[in-house]
Design an enzyme around this catalytic site. Structure first.
Site, PDB file in Angstrom:
ATOM      1  N   SER A   1       0.849  -1.186   0.000  1.00 23.60           N
ATOM      2  CA  SER A   1       0.000   0.000   0.000  1.00 23.60           C
ATOM      3  C   SER A   1       0.882   1.231   0.000  1.00 23.60           C
ATOM      4  O   SER A   1       1.916   1.260   0.677  1.00 23.60           O
ATOM      5  CB  SER A   1      -0.904  -0.005   1.237  1.00 23.60           C
ATOM      6  OG  SER A   1      -1.736   1.139   1.264  1.00 23.60           O
TER       7      SER A   1
ATOM      8  N   HIS B   1      -2.751   7.420  -4.375  1.00 20.78           N
ATOM      9  CA  HIS B   1      -2.813   6.257  -3.489  1.00 20.78           C
ATOM     10  C   HIS B   1      -2.976   5.020  -4.356  1.00 20.78           C
ATOM     11  O   HIS B   1      -3.658   5.052  -5.383  1.00 20.78           O
ATOM     12  CB  HIS B   1      -4.011   6.380  -2.539  1.00 20.78           C
ATOM     13  CG  HIS B   1      -4.462   5.073  -1.962  1.00 20.78           C
ATOM     14  ND1 HIS B   1      -5.579   4.402  -2.438  1.00 20.78           N
ATOM     15  CD2 HIS B   1      -3.943   4.305  -0.978  1.00 20.78           C
ATOM     16  CE1 HIS B   1      -5.727   3.284  -1.749  1.00 20.78           C
ATOM     17  NE2 HIS B   1      -4.753   3.199  -0.861  1.00 20.78           N
TER      18      HIS B   1
ATOM     19  N   ASN C   1      -2.907   0.413  -3.919  1.00 23.43           N
ATOM     20  CA  ASN C   1      -2.576  -0.786  -3.155  1.00 23.43           C
ATOM     21  C   ASN C   1      -3.020  -2.025  -3.901  1.00 23.43           C
ATOM     22  O   ASN C   1      -3.945  -1.984  -4.725  1.00 23.43           O
ATOM     23  CB  ASN C   1      -3.165  -0.743  -1.738  1.00 23.43           C
ATOM     24  CG  ASN C   1      -4.634  -1.083  -1.691  1.00 23.43           C
ATOM     25  OD1 ASN C   1      -4.999  -2.255  -1.668  1.00 23.43           O
ATOM     26  ND2 ASN C   1      -5.476  -0.070  -1.670  1.00 23.43           N
ATOM     27  N   VAL C   2      -2.320  -3.098  -3.642  1.00 19.76           N
ATOM     28  CA  VAL C   2      -2.741  -4.430  -4.080  1.00 19.76           C
ATOM     29  C   VAL C   2      -2.584  -5.347  -2.875  1.00 19.76           C
ATOM     30  O   VAL C   2      -1.640  -5.216  -2.098  1.00 19.76           O
ATOM     31  CB  VAL C   2      -1.933  -4.962  -5.285  1.00 19.76           C
ATOM     32  CG1 VAL C   2      -2.307  -4.221  -6.554  1.00 19.76           C
ATOM     33  CG2 VAL C   2      -0.439  -4.884  -5.035  1.00 19.76           C
ATOM     34  N   ARG C   3      -3.525  -6.256  -2.718  1.00 21.45           N
ATOM     35  CA  ARG C   3      -3.508  -7.085  -1.521  1.00 21.45           C
ATOM     36  C   ARG C   3      -4.083  -8.467  -1.838  1.00 21.45           C
ATOM     37  O   ARG C   3      -4.854  -8.643  -2.786  1.00 21.45           O
ATOM     38  CB  ARG C   3      -4.304  -6.420  -0.402  1.00 21.45           C
ATOM     39  CG  ARG C   3      -5.745  -6.130  -0.762  1.00 21.45           C
ATOM     40  CD  ARG C   3      -6.457  -5.263   0.264  1.00 21.45           C
ATOM     41  NE  ARG C   3      -7.827  -4.974  -0.149  1.00 21.45           N
ATOM     42  CZ  ARG C   3      -8.184  -3.976  -0.944  1.00 21.45           C
ATOM     43  NH1 ARG C   3      -7.259  -3.149  -1.414  1.00 21.45           N
ATOM     44  NH2 ARG C   3      -9.448  -3.790  -1.277  1.00 21.45           N
TER      45      ARG C   3
ATOM     46  N   HIS D   1      -7.400   8.229 -16.335  1.00 22.48           N
ATOM     47  CA  HIS D   1      -8.463   7.256 -16.587  1.00 22.48           C
ATOM     48  C   HIS D   1      -8.229   6.460 -17.869  1.00 22.48           C
ATOM     49  O   HIS D   1      -8.619   5.287 -17.938  1.00 22.48           O
ATOM     50  CB  HIS D   1      -9.818   7.954 -16.591  1.00 22.48           C
ATOM     51  CG  HIS D   1     -10.332   8.198 -15.208  1.00 22.48           C
ATOM     52  ND1 HIS D   1     -11.003   7.238 -14.490  1.00 22.48           N
ATOM     53  CD2 HIS D   1     -10.237   9.275 -14.382  1.00 22.48           C
ATOM     54  CE1 HIS D   1     -11.314   7.708 -13.291  1.00 22.48           C
ATOM     55  NE2 HIS D   1     -10.862   8.948 -13.201  1.00 22.48           N
TER      56      HIS D   1
ATOM     57  N   HIS E   1     -20.274  11.893   4.877  1.00 18.85           N
ATOM     58  CA  HIS E   1     -20.625  12.973   5.805  1.00 18.85           C
ATOM     59  C   HIS E   1     -20.411  14.355   5.185  1.00 18.85           C
ATOM     60  O   HIS E   1     -20.922  15.343   5.699  1.00 18.85           O
ATOM     61  CB  HIS E   1     -19.827  12.841   7.105  1.00 18.85           C
ATOM     62  CG  HIS E   1     -18.353  12.995   6.944  1.00 18.85           C
ATOM     63  ND1 HIS E   1     -17.563  12.037   6.349  1.00 18.85           N
ATOM     64  CD2 HIS E   1     -17.512  14.003   7.296  1.00 18.85           C
ATOM     65  CE1 HIS E   1     -16.309  12.432   6.359  1.00 18.85           C
ATOM     66  NE2 HIS E   1     -16.245  13.627   6.921  1.00 18.85           N
TER      67      HIS E   1
ATOM     68  N   GLY F   1      -2.369  -4.391  13.771  1.00 20.38           N
ATOM     69  CA  GLY F   1      -1.294  -4.007  12.868  1.00 20.38           C
ATOM     70  C   GLY F   1      -0.410  -2.936  13.485  1.00 20.38           C
ATOM     71  O   GLY F   1      -0.719  -2.359  14.533  1.00 20.38           O
ATOM     72  N   ARG F   2       0.696  -2.673  12.830  1.00 21.96           N
ATOM     73  CA  ARG F   2       1.628  -1.653  13.329  1.00 21.96           C
ATOM     74  C   ARG F   2       1.033  -0.278  13.051  1.00 21.96           C
ATOM     75  O   ARG F   2       0.907   0.135  11.900  1.00 21.96           O
ATOM     76  CB  ARG F   2       2.978  -1.811  12.640  1.00 21.96           C
ATOM     77  CG  ARG F   2       4.040  -0.833  13.126  1.00 21.96           C
ATOM     78  CD  ARG F   2       5.370  -1.167  12.458  1.00 21.96           C
ATOM     79  NE  ARG F   2       6.444  -0.342  12.963  1.00 21.96           N
ATOM     80  CZ  ARG F   2       6.961   0.702  12.317  1.00 21.96           C
ATOM     81  NH1 ARG F   2       6.464   1.070  11.138  1.00 21.96           N
ATOM     82  NH2 ARG F   2       7.970   1.385  12.834  1.00 21.96           N
TER      83      ARG F   2
END
EC number: 1.3.3.3
Length: 304
Positions: A94, A108, A110-112, A147, A177, A261-262
Site C-alpha cells: 500500500s 494512493h 494498493n494491491v492485496r 483514466h 458525511h 497491525g503496526r
C-alpha cells in the site's frame, strides 16, 4: 492452477515495493526512502519505507505487510460472515504519495491478497486493490490520462472491467458525511477470485504497473508549476478530507488497527500537515471552486 501460490505472491509484492520505491526516488531526485522492518506479536510483520521532505514529495510511504491470525477482526467479518472461525493471512503493498507542490495531485495505490482457512474446508481467498488520484487543482489532461491508463490496463481482461471498477472507486472514495468525493477516482476492486488464480493475479500485476504509468507523467508535468501561500493553504485544507476519509470510512485503516497491525505503518497514509477551516466557501469563479464543480463530481473521463 486455481489454488493460490502464496509464496509467489509474497515474492511479487516485495519486488513491487522495490520497483515503486525506485521509481518514486528517481522522480523526486532528492530524498531517499528510509526503511523500518517490523514484527507483529500475533504473527507476521512487514517492511515500511518512507521518503520525507524531498524535492518533489513532501512525504511518500510504501508499505509491505504480511500478517497472520487465528481469527478475523470485526471489520473483515462484517460483510463476509462465512469467514468467522477461520485463520487468515493478509499480505499487500500500500502506498500514498503527498507531493509538496499543490499542483501535483496526491495519489494512493494498493494491491492485496487475503486467504482464510480452516481444517476440512476449501480455503476462501481473493485479491483486492486499485489506485485513485486526489488533485487540489484539477487539470483536464491529467484526469483524462489517468483514466485512459486505467482503462487500457483493464481492457485485456474484458470490456466491463474498467467501468465496473471505476464506478466502484467513485463509490468507495466518497465522504458520505461531506457528500463529496475524495478525488477523481480511478480503479477499486475487492473479492476478486474469478475466473481463476492466474487471471486474478495477472490483473493485480497490471494494476500495479498501471499506477506508475498513470501517475509519473502527471508528476513530471506539474512539478515545476509555480505556487504560493494561497495554493498551499488550499492543499492543506483539502488534505483534511484525506484524513477524514481514512479515519472514518477506509476499510483498510480499520482492518489494520483492529487486527493489531503496526499503527505507525497503518497511519503512514496520513499527510504530514493538514488543516481545517469552519465553513470554507471558495469564490465562485476561483480555481479552488473549479475543483468542486468540474473534477470532484463523478464523470466519464473517457468521453472527454
Amino acid at each position: 492452477m486455481d489454488q493460490p501460490d502464496i509464496e509467489h505472491i509474497n515474492a511479487y509484492l516485495l519486488a513491487l515495493q522495490e520497483t515503486i520505491c525506485a521509481a518514486l526516488t528517481a522522480a523526486d531526485g532528492g530524498a531517499v526512502f528510509h526503511e523500518d522492518l517490523w514484527q507483529r506479536d500475533e504473527g507476521g510483520g512487514g517492511r515500511t519505507r518512507v521518503l520525507r521532505q524531498g524535492r518533489v514529495f513532501e512525504q511518500a510511504g510504501v508499505n509491505f505487510s504480511r500478517v497472520y491470525g487465528g481469527a478475523l477482526p470485526a471489520s473483515a467479518t462484517a460483510h463476509r460472515p462465512e469467514l468467522a472461525g477461520r485463520s487468515y493471512q493478509a499480505m499487500g503493498v500500500s502506498l500514498v504519495v503527498h507531493p509538496e507542490n499543490p499542483y501535483i495531485p496526491t495519489s494512493h495505490a494498493n494491491v492485496r491478497f487475503f486467504i482464510a482457512e480452516k481444517p476440512g474446508a476449501e480455503p476462501i481467498w481473493w485479491f483486492g486493490g486499485g489506485f485513485d488520484l486526489t488533485p487540489f487543482y484539477g487539470f483536464h489532461e491529467d484526469a483524462v490520462h489517468w483514466h485512459r491508463t486505467a482503462q487500457a490496463l483493464c481492457q485485456p481482461f474484458g470490456d466491463t472491467v474498467y467501468p465496473r471498477y471505476k464506478r466502484w472507486c467513485d463509490d468507495y472514495f466518497f465522504l458520505k458525511h461531506r457528500n463529496e468525493a475524495r478525488g477523481i477516482g480511478g480503479l477499486f476492486f475487492d473479492d476478486l477470485s474469478a475466473p481463476n488464480f492466474n487471471e486474478a493475479f495477472a490483473f493485480c500485476r497490471a494494476v500495479s504497473q498501471g499506477y506508475l504509468d498513470a501517475y509519473l507523467p502527471i508528476v513530471e508535468r506539474r512539478k515545476s508549476h509555480p505556487w504560493g501561500e494561497r495554493e498551499r493553504q488550499f492543499q492543506l485544507y483539502r488534505r483534511g478530507r484525506y484524513v477524514e476519509f481514512n479515519l472514518v470510512w477506509d476499510r483498510g485503516t480499520l482492518f489494520g488497527l483492529q487486527s493489531g497491525g503496526r499503527t505507525e505503518s497503518v497511519l503512514m497514509s496520513m499527510p504530514p500537515l493538514a488543516r481545517w477551516q469552519y465553513h470554507y466557501d471558495p469564490a465562485h469563479d476561483s480555481p479552488e471552486a473549479a475543483l468542486y464543480r468540474d473534477f470532484l463530481p463523478a464523470r466519464d473521463w473517457l468521453k472527454e
